[in-house]
Design an enzyme around this catalytic site. Sequence first.
Site, PDB file in Angstrom:
ATOM      1  N   GLU A 189      -4.540  -4.838  -8.171  1.00  8.17           N
ATOM      2  CA  GLU A 189      -6.221  -4.683  -8.480  1.00  8.17           C
ATOM      3  C   GLU A 189      -6.289  -3.448  -9.113  1.00  8.17           C
ATOM      4  OE1 GLU A 189      -8.746  -5.213  -5.153  1.00  8.17           O
ATOM      5  OE2 GLU A 189     -10.403  -4.777  -6.130  1.00  8.17           O
TER       6      GLU A 189
ATOM      7  N   LYS B 143      -5.606   2.777  -1.088  1.00  3.08           N
ATOM      8  CA  LYS B 143      -6.240   3.265  -2.236  1.00  3.08           C
ATOM      9  C   LYS B 143      -7.424   4.029  -1.946  1.00  3.08           C
ATOM     10  CE  LYS B 143      -5.017  -0.570  -4.535  1.00  3.08           C
ATOM     11  NZ  LYS B 143      -5.047  -1.478  -5.770  1.00  3.08           N
TER      12      LYS B 143
ATOM     13  N   ARG C 282       4.403  -4.835   4.832  1.00  2.00           N
ATOM     14  CA  ARG C 282       3.983  -3.649   3.857  1.00  2.00           C
ATOM     15  C   ARG C 282       4.687  -2.514   4.063  1.00  2.00           C
ATOM     16  NH1 ARG C 282      -1.371  -4.554   2.130  1.00  2.00           N
ATOM     17  NH2 ARG C 282      -1.766  -2.474   1.302  1.00  2.00           N
TER      18      ARG C 282
END
Length: 567
Positions: free
Chosen positions: A39, A274, A264
Amino acid sequence: MPSNDNEPARPSNFIRDIIIRDLETNRYGGRVHTRFPPEPNGYLHIGHAKSICLNFGLAAEFGGKCNLRFDDTNPCKEETEYVQSIIEDVRWLGFDFEDRLFYASDYFDQLHAWAVELIRSGKAYVCDLTADQIRQHRGTLTEPGWESPYRNRSVEENLDLFERMRAGEFPDGSRTLRSKIDMASPNLNMRDPVMYRILHAEHHRTGDKWCIYPMYDYTHGECDSIERITHSICTLEFEDHRPLYDWYVENLGIYAPQQIEFDRLNLTYTLLSKRKLLTLVQKGFVSGWDDPRMPTLCGIRRRGCTPETLRAFCDRIGVSKTNGTIELALLEYCLREDLNKRAQRVMAVLRPLRVVIDNYPEEMVEEMDAVNNPEDASMGTRKVPFSRVLYIERDDFREDPPKQYYRLSPGREVRLRYAYFVKCTGVVKDERTGEILEVHCTYDPATRGGNAPDGRKVKSTIHWVSAAHALECEARLYDNLFIRENPGDDPGEGLDFTAHLNPNSLEVVSSAQVEPSVRGAAPGSRYQFERLGYFCVDRDSTVDKLVFNRTVQLRDTWAKIEKALAK
Ligand code: ATP
Ligand code: MG
């Protein structure tokens, strides 16, 4: 991935095993096609590197392809600055998406058409509940949800309302399009999830064409389907979304890729979110996204890390089906292993202490031969000027040496690397403060090159630079950005994660001295400062003064001894 026959064969992992099985059963006609779907709402970090290496790496290994696709369904937080940086970072890591650069927004028309199709087949409806009400209706893990009062609108009414949503008749948040699945499903994601929301916002690519935007869950599988992805690899938090992923492709009757989840990356002393990284940038805790303390790819790159190091690190950590935390020390290990092979050695002194060699002729300068890299003879040798006045590291001299301290001290003889044996004959101190201003030595001319013809030994070799020839430079020494091993832990007392920041994560040494061979080195050049660590020329360097980032320290044996003695 640039294939390299010298790289050791990689151990397999469960995703690779699935691909091998699918190839054996010809499930996708022998194709392997993956994608990396960031994204564009921030810079990529080392966690993304894991995903990139996995997706591009597997595609390359099996002769397949990997797309770069921007998951740009949220117009509010996304910026072209991020798109550019992500493209740059993927390429820097060494991967090539060729002409396969896509955007979810490329498919907005198709996604809209499919939404209309789901309405027509009675599988989607326009709902007038607010976001809060939808949340309340959803129920909990132990209790079923209850149906929206708008759930049974007619197809005609739904088509009309959805069209008017698209045309901009309704304010933000007043209506949504939801899929009609099962409000009693044990999986909360299946309880009539929202497909479209109203957002009167400019999109970085589609401008003001749309005021309704598709949700991630509705978008992702369809994008994968359009691109004919075979293995849609994502992180574990999407495991519970997989039934929904499958529901959309199945109910639309379109090509069905397979979603596979992996763990992850979490790293000690590091935050990989982020949102939190953005906070650090916005609040000025770091100098920017590429601050060398940041775990972003641009930060790590500026710090001096190579793409090869990162790829080796990602290979080493592998993938699994359960989340864990990797030691930051493993990244440092990979850095040393890689830089050891490629970094040119030079001598530099971070905290200079003047040494005068009293029996060395005043005007004499000798050029000493120094090895550029003991690991790689092809890197050759260079000349390092030696003269009467030198700088050595303050740490390499003790007036009162503790036990096991073998470096320079009064009466002690040591080797100056690539030069001579020198013996300390005295010190000059500031009378007021007692600070040592200068150390005096004599040298033994017979030991040129660093060996005594009479076979006598010294216990220590220290580095030096010639005071008249050295370049003054700035060295930025970094420590972990956070003091806590797990900086995600709640600091309590209403504090946020920034309470875990390490106040000493940056130390600027403004008058370090480095041998003249590095003069004019370009930003990005990497060196090993002998005995001190790996350093990389920063882009803040000027013609007058080089600025170095310390990439990683060498393992400091003395620090270890001192620690052990303190116990
Ligand atoms: P963040 O929580 O940092 O915002 P994200 O998952 O929202 O991360 P995306 O841009 O959506 O960020 O991520 C793109 C891809 O990278 C996704 O497939 C995601 O699963 C993967 N990814 C993100 N963070 C990690 C991580 N720490 N380890 C492995 N893969 C990751
Ligand atoms: Mg995300």
